[in-house]
Every structure is written in structure tokens, then in C-alpha cells.
Motif scaffolding. Sequence first.
Motif, PDB file in Angstrom:
ATOM      1  N   SER A 123      -7.102  21.665  46.051  1.00 48.08           N
ATOM      2  CA  SER A 123      -7.628  21.185  47.327  1.00 48.08           C
ATOM      3  C   SER A 123      -9.139  21.079  47.203  1.00 48.08           C
ATOM      4  O   SER A 123      -9.784  21.929  46.579  1.00 48.08           O
ATOM      5  CB  SER A 123      -7.256  22.141  48.466  1.00 48.08           C
ATOM      6  N   ARG A 124      -9.706  20.026  47.781  1.00 46.49           N
ATOM      7  CA  ARG A 124     -11.152  19.815  47.696  1.00 46.49           C
ATOM      8  C   ARG A 124     -11.881  20.736  48.665  1.00 46.49           C
ATOM      9  O   ARG A 124     -11.531  20.839  49.834  1.00 46.49           O
ATOM     10  CB  ARG A 124     -11.500  18.360  48.003  1.00 46.49           C
ATOM     11  N   LEU A 125     -12.935  21.373  48.140  1.00 44.36           N
ATOM     12  CA  LEU A 125     -13.758  22.255  48.966  1.00 44.36           C
ATOM     13  C   LEU A 125     -15.084  21.611  49.351  1.00 44.36           C
ATOM     14  O   LEU A 125     -15.585  21.825  50.454  1.00 44.36           O
ATOM     15  CB  LEU A 125     -14.043  23.566  48.224  1.00 44.36           C
ATOM     16  N   GLU A 126     -15.683  20.860  48.430  1.00 51.71           N
ATOM     17  CA  GLU A 126     -17.002  20.286  48.683  1.00 51.71           C
ATOM     18  C   GLU A 126     -17.224  19.098  47.761  1.00 51.71           C
ATOM     19  O   GLU A 126     -16.809  19.114  46.593  1.00 51.71           O
ATOM     20  CB  GLU A 126     -18.090  21.328  48.436  1.00 51.71           C
ATOM     21  N   VAL A 127     -17.875  18.069  48.290  1.00 55.74           N
ATOM     22  CA  VAL A 127     -18.214  16.880  47.507  1.00 55.74           C
ATOM     23  C   VAL A 127     -19.732  16.738  47.479  1.00 55.74           C
ATOM     24  O   VAL A 127     -20.382  16.749  48.537  1.00 55.74           O
ATOM     25  CB  VAL A 127     -17.575  15.607  48.103  1.00 55.74           C
ATOM     26  N   GLY A 128     -20.308  16.624  46.287  1.00 51.08           N
ATOM     27  CA  GLY A 128     -21.749  16.461  46.162  1.00 51.08           C
ATOM     28  C   GLY A 128     -22.158  15.012  46.334  1.00 51.08           C
ATOM     29  O   GLY A 128     -21.369  14.158  46.746  1.00 51.08           O
ATOM     30  N   ASP A 129     -23.425  14.728  46.011  1.00 48.39           N
ATOM     31  CA  ASP A 129     -23.912  13.353  46.036  1.00 48.39           C
ATOM     32  C   ASP A 129     -24.478  13.015  44.659  1.00 48.39           C
ATOM     33  O   ASP A 129     -24.300  13.781  43.701  1.00 48.39           O
ATOM     34  CB  ASP A 129     -24.941  13.140  47.147  1.00 48.39           C
ATOM     35  N   GLU A 130     -25.154  11.869  44.554  1.00 49.28           N
ATOM     36  CA  GLU A 130     -25.621  11.423  43.247  1.00 49.28           C
ATOM     37  C   GLU A 130     -26.685  12.348  42.643  1.00 49.28           C
ATOM     38  O   GLU A 130     -26.967  12.267  41.443  1.00 49.28           O
ATOM     39  CB  GLU A 130     -26.167   9.995  43.337  1.00 49.28           C
ATOM     40  N   ASN A 131     -27.309  13.228  43.450  1.00 46.85           N
ATOM     41  CA  ASN A 131     -28.332  14.142  42.936  1.00 46.85           C
ATOM     42  C   ASN A 131     -27.794  15.536  42.610  1.00 46.85           C
ATOM     43  O   ASN A 131     -28.498  16.351  42.008  1.00 46.85           O
ATOM     44  CB  ASN A 131     -29.465  14.291  43.957  1.00 46.85           C
ATOM     45  N   THR A 132     -26.564  15.839  43.007  1.00 48.70           N
ATOM     46  CA  THR A 132     -26.024  17.189  42.858  1.00 48.70           C
ATOM     47  C   THR A 132     -25.763  17.526  41.391  1.00 48.70           C
ATOM     48  O   THR A 132     -25.199  16.726  40.646  1.00 48.70           O
ATOM     49  CB  THR A 132     -24.724  17.342  43.658  1.00 48.70           C
ATOM     50  N   ARG A 133     -26.162  18.756  40.990  1.00 50.72           N
ATOM     51  CA  ARG A 133     -25.965  19.206  39.612  1.00 50.72           C
ATOM     52  C   ARG A 133     -24.999  20.377  39.511  1.00 50.72           C
ATOM     53  O   ARG A 133     -24.159  20.421  38.629  1.00 50.72           O
ATOM     54  CB  ARG A 133     -27.297  19.619  38.974  1.00 50.72           C
ATOM     55  N   GLN A 134     -25.122  21.386  40.398  1.00 51.86           N
ATOM     56  CA  GLN A 134     -24.318  22.603  40.287  1.00 51.86           C
ATOM     57  C   GLN A 134     -23.968  23.139  41.669  1.00 51.86           C
ATOM     58  O   GLN A 134     -24.608  22.782  42.676  1.00 51.86           O
ATOM     59  CB  GLN A 134     -25.082  23.696  39.526  1.00 51.86           C
ATOM     60  N   PHE A 135     -22.968  24.036  41.691  1.00 54.33           N
ATOM     61  CA  PHE A 135     -22.572  24.733  42.914  1.00 54.33           C
ATOM     62  C   PHE A 135     -22.476  26.227  42.638  1.00 54.33           C
ATOM     63  O   PHE A 135     -22.231  26.658  41.506  1.00 54.33           O
ATOM     64  CB  PHE A 135     -21.196  24.255  43.403  1.00 54.33           C
ATOM     65  N   VAL A 136     -22.625  27.015  43.714  1.00 54.01           N
ATOM     66  CA  VAL A 136     -22.386  28.458  43.661  1.00 54.01           C
ATOM     67  C   VAL A 136     -21.315  28.787  44.692  1.00 54.01           C
ATOM     68  O   VAL A 136     -21.343  28.273  45.815  1.00 54.01           O
ATOM     69  CB  VAL A 136     -23.672  29.260  43.964  1.00 54.01           C
ATOM     70  N   VAL A 137     -20.357  29.651  44.295  1.00 52.27           N
ATOM     71  CA  VAL A 137     -19.223  30.004  45.135  1.00 52.27           C
ATOM     72  C   VAL A 137     -19.157  31.522  45.273  1.00 52.27           C
ATOM     73  O   VAL A 137     -19.394  32.252  44.300  1.00 52.27           O
ATOM     74  CB  VAL A 137     -17.911  29.463  44.526  1.00 52.27           C
ATOM     75  N   ASP A 138     -18.823  32.039  46.464  1.00 49.41           N
ATOM     76  CA  ASP A 138     -18.747  33.484  46.668  1.00 49.41           C
ATOM     77  C   ASP A 138     -17.358  34.013  46.326  1.00 49.41           C
ATOM     78  O   ASP A 138     -16.463  33.273  45.898  1.00 49.41           O
ATOM     79  CB  ASP A 138     -19.173  33.863  48.091  1.00 49.41           C
ATOM     80  N   HIS A 139     -17.168  35.328  46.519  1.00 48.46           N
ATOM     81  CA  HIS A 139     -15.920  35.993  46.132  1.00 48.46           C
ATOM     82  C   HIS A 139     -14.720  35.486  46.926  1.00 48.46           C
ATOM     83  O   HIS A 139     -13.583  35.565  46.444  1.00 48.46           O
ATOM     84  CB  HIS A 139     -16.072  37.506  46.322  1.00 48.46           C
ATOM     85  N   ASP A 140     -14.959  34.961  48.115  1.00 48.48           N
ATOM     86  CA  ASP A 140     -13.859  34.439  48.932  1.00 48.48           C
ATOM     87  C   ASP A 140     -13.557  32.966  48.639  1.00 48.48           C
ATOM     88  O   ASP A 140     -12.701  32.368  49.295  1.00 48.48           O
ATOM     89  CB  ASP A 140     -14.170  34.621  50.421  1.00 48.48           C
ATOM     90  N   GLY A 141     -14.284  32.393  47.683  1.00 50.34           N
ATOM     91  CA  GLY A 141     -14.033  31.007  47.320  1.00 50.34           C
ATOM     92  C   GLY A 141     -14.771  29.998  48.174  1.00 50.34           C
ATOM     93  O   GLY A 141     -14.445  28.806  48.136  1.00 50.34           O
ATOM     94  N   ASN A 142     -15.767  30.452  48.930  1.00 55.80           N
ATOM     95  CA  ASN A 142     -16.558  29.547  49.762  1.00 55.80           C
ATOM     96  C   ASN A 142     -17.764  29.026  48.983  1.00 55.80           C
ATOM     97  O   ASN A 142     -18.440  29.785  48.287  1.00 55.80           O
ATOM     98  CB  ASN A 142     -17.059  30.270  51.019  1.00 55.80           C
ATOM     99  N   VAL A 143     -18.056  27.733  49.113  1.00 52.77           N
ATOM    100  CA  VAL A 143     -19.244  27.161  48.497  1.00 52.77           C
ATOM    101  C   VAL A 143     -20.462  27.638  49.270  1.00 52.77           C
ATOM    102  O   VAL A 143     -20.566  27.438  50.482  1.00 52.77           O
ATOM    103  CB  VAL A 143     -19.184  25.626  48.474  1.00 52.77           C
ATOM    104  N   ILE A 144     -21.394  28.301  48.571  1.00 53.30           N
ATOM    105  CA  ILE A 144     -22.556  28.932  49.202  1.00 53.30           C
ATOM    106  C   ILE A 144     -23.827  28.104  49.023  1.00 53.30           C
ATOM    107  O   ILE A 144     -24.665  28.021  49.913  1.00 53.30           O
ATOM    108  CB  ILE A 144     -22.773  30.348  48.625  1.00 53.30           C
ATOM    109  N   ALA A 145     -23.981  27.497  47.861  1.00 51.60           N
ATOM    110  CA  ALA A 145     -25.224  26.774  47.565  1.00 51.60           C
ATOM    111  C   ALA A 145     -24.942  25.692  46.537  1.00 51.60           C
ATOM    112  O   ALA A 145     -23.914  25.704  45.848  1.00 51.60           O
ATOM    113  CB  ALA A 145     -26.296  27.738  47.046  1.00 51.60           C
TER     114      ALA A 145
END
Length: 324
Positions: free
Chosen positions: A188-210
Motif C-alpha cells: 500500500s502506498r504511504l507517500e509520493v515524492g516529487d521530482e526533487n525528493t531524494r530520501q524518506f525517514v519512517v518511524d517505528h509505527d511505519g509513518n513517514v516523518i521526513a
Amino acid sequence: MRASFADGLSALLIFFAAGGAIAAPAPPPPLTVMPVIHDVAISPGGTMLAWADSSSGHQHILMYDVAAKKVVHDLALGESMTFHSLEWSDEQTLLYTVSELEGFHHSSSRGDATYTREYYRMLSASVTDKGQHMMLNSEADFRYVSNMLVIRHHVSKPNTIIVTTYTLSSTGPVWTVFAVDTHTGKSSRLEVGDENTRQFVVDHDGNVIARSEENRVEHTCTVLAKRPPSWSKLYETACTAPVELAGLDSGESAVLILDGDTDGRRKLWALPRDGSPPKVLAQDPTLDVQRVVVDQMSGVPLSASTQRTTIWLDPAAQERAGVL
């Protein structure tokens, strides 16, 4: 973590002792030859082992029950597959990565050409179920993508890993985050970046934080914090080198990044999620901090390293390393 490490060490001792007396070691093979047994991995609780075995002339992955002292699964890889790595997601689920070469034909005004591309895929195998499942098998876009990255191997939701890979958008391919069920491979998709996005950070509950952004037109690097329903700027700097996200601190109150300082050295920084000023978490007097090692199960940062030194962030991990 201390108990799991002890269990895993005991598991290795039991395993190697099970064969009886050990003969004198044979001379090591040439460095260009892959050992027939390699990539041994211990499950988090130390009850299972897994390794790659090519002693028969074909590639196999073996799953070994330490208590029962027997191989419970022998996974034969296809002749066209190349083995790369394996790791336990939990006590019952093994993840392994293989690749295959695929040729394709391209015609243009310059003529016809044939190209070869290598596709990497992660699959899961269960201790209790002989079925194997490819991760992201429900994503149509993934068939055009050569690889994916695991952001989080373990979250609070059982049988789930968090991964990122490219998906197609109106502006081109963009990094997208998925939660993947390791028992089925469906996502299941959690987050979609844009053309400038490089990386993501996710917490222990699986939520995208940054997430991090690199704007190559304005030459800026930015870290954005997720504050539903929108994003807010947590950090921005002139982009002489990309800012690298390194996870979260042990309390998940700060985003960790690798970036340069005014003295020209690359350091490990903590960006408090409440917006307070960044703090240097680890640095070397003369060398750049190049990477951060995190605990695969908890996501807690264990150490930062330069070309020659290790800077410990977790005293228990440092103690364990000293014993070994």
C-alpha cells in the motif's frame, strides 16, 4: 537487544558444534572465488539460521532450525538468477535479494541496438510456508524499475517492511514509499515524492516523518517534516553536496542527517522535530563522517564512521563490539 544477541551467539555455537570434531582448516580459496557457503544470517531471536549454498553447483538458500538441528527449507534459485543477499525480517520470515538480466531491443533513427538490463527483486520465504513471494508484486509500475530500497526492516505492525522505489508520475519517475506485507508481497502506498525528493525517514509505527529535497535549479538542499496534512521546512542549506538522511534518534524526537559544517567537514546532525536549532551529534577532528549504522530491528543509531574511525552512539553496542 542484549538477550537477542546472546541467543544468536548461542545459536551459532550450537550450529557449528553439531557436526562433531572440526578438522584443521583448509587453505583459503583465491579471493576471486565465492565460498560455497556464505551470507550466514541469524534470526532476531536466534532460533533460525539461513545461508546461501552453491556446493551442488547450483544456488540454494537453506533455512535451519537451531532447536531441531535440521534444515527446514531448501530454496533452489532459478538458473538465470544471481543471489545477492539475505536477512531475517522476523523470527519466521526470511527476505532475500536476487537479480536477473533482461535484454531488450531498441530502434531509432541511428539504427537498431540491443541492451541488457539487470533487475533486482526481493522475495520472502516463511519458516511455516514453503511459498515464496516477490515484494511489491501488486505494483504495476515496479516491473519497469530495476530495484527498491528498504527504509525500515521492522515496524510495530507485524509482517511489514517499509520500502521506497520509483513510480511514474506526470513529471517523470518519483520516489514513492510503500508498506509491504512480507507474507504476500502486496503493498500500500504511504507517500509520493516529487521530482526533487531524494530520501524518506519512517518511524517505528511505519509513518513517514521526513523527506529530503535537492533543488538543482536553486542549488538548495532541504529537509521537510511531515505535519499532517502538509509538510513544513525543518532545514535548508546551499547544496554543495546532497544532504543525506540517516534516520531518527533513539527517542524519535530528531531527524538525523549527514551534512557539511562551516569548517568544511561533514558531520552527523540532529534536527529536532519541534523546529529548534540543529545540534552536532557526531564529528571527527579532521575527517568527514561518511555513514551511520542503525540497528535493523529497532532503527536506533548505533555508530557513525569516517574512513578510519568509529564514533559510537550506543554504549551497549560499543560494549558488544568490544567483546567480539
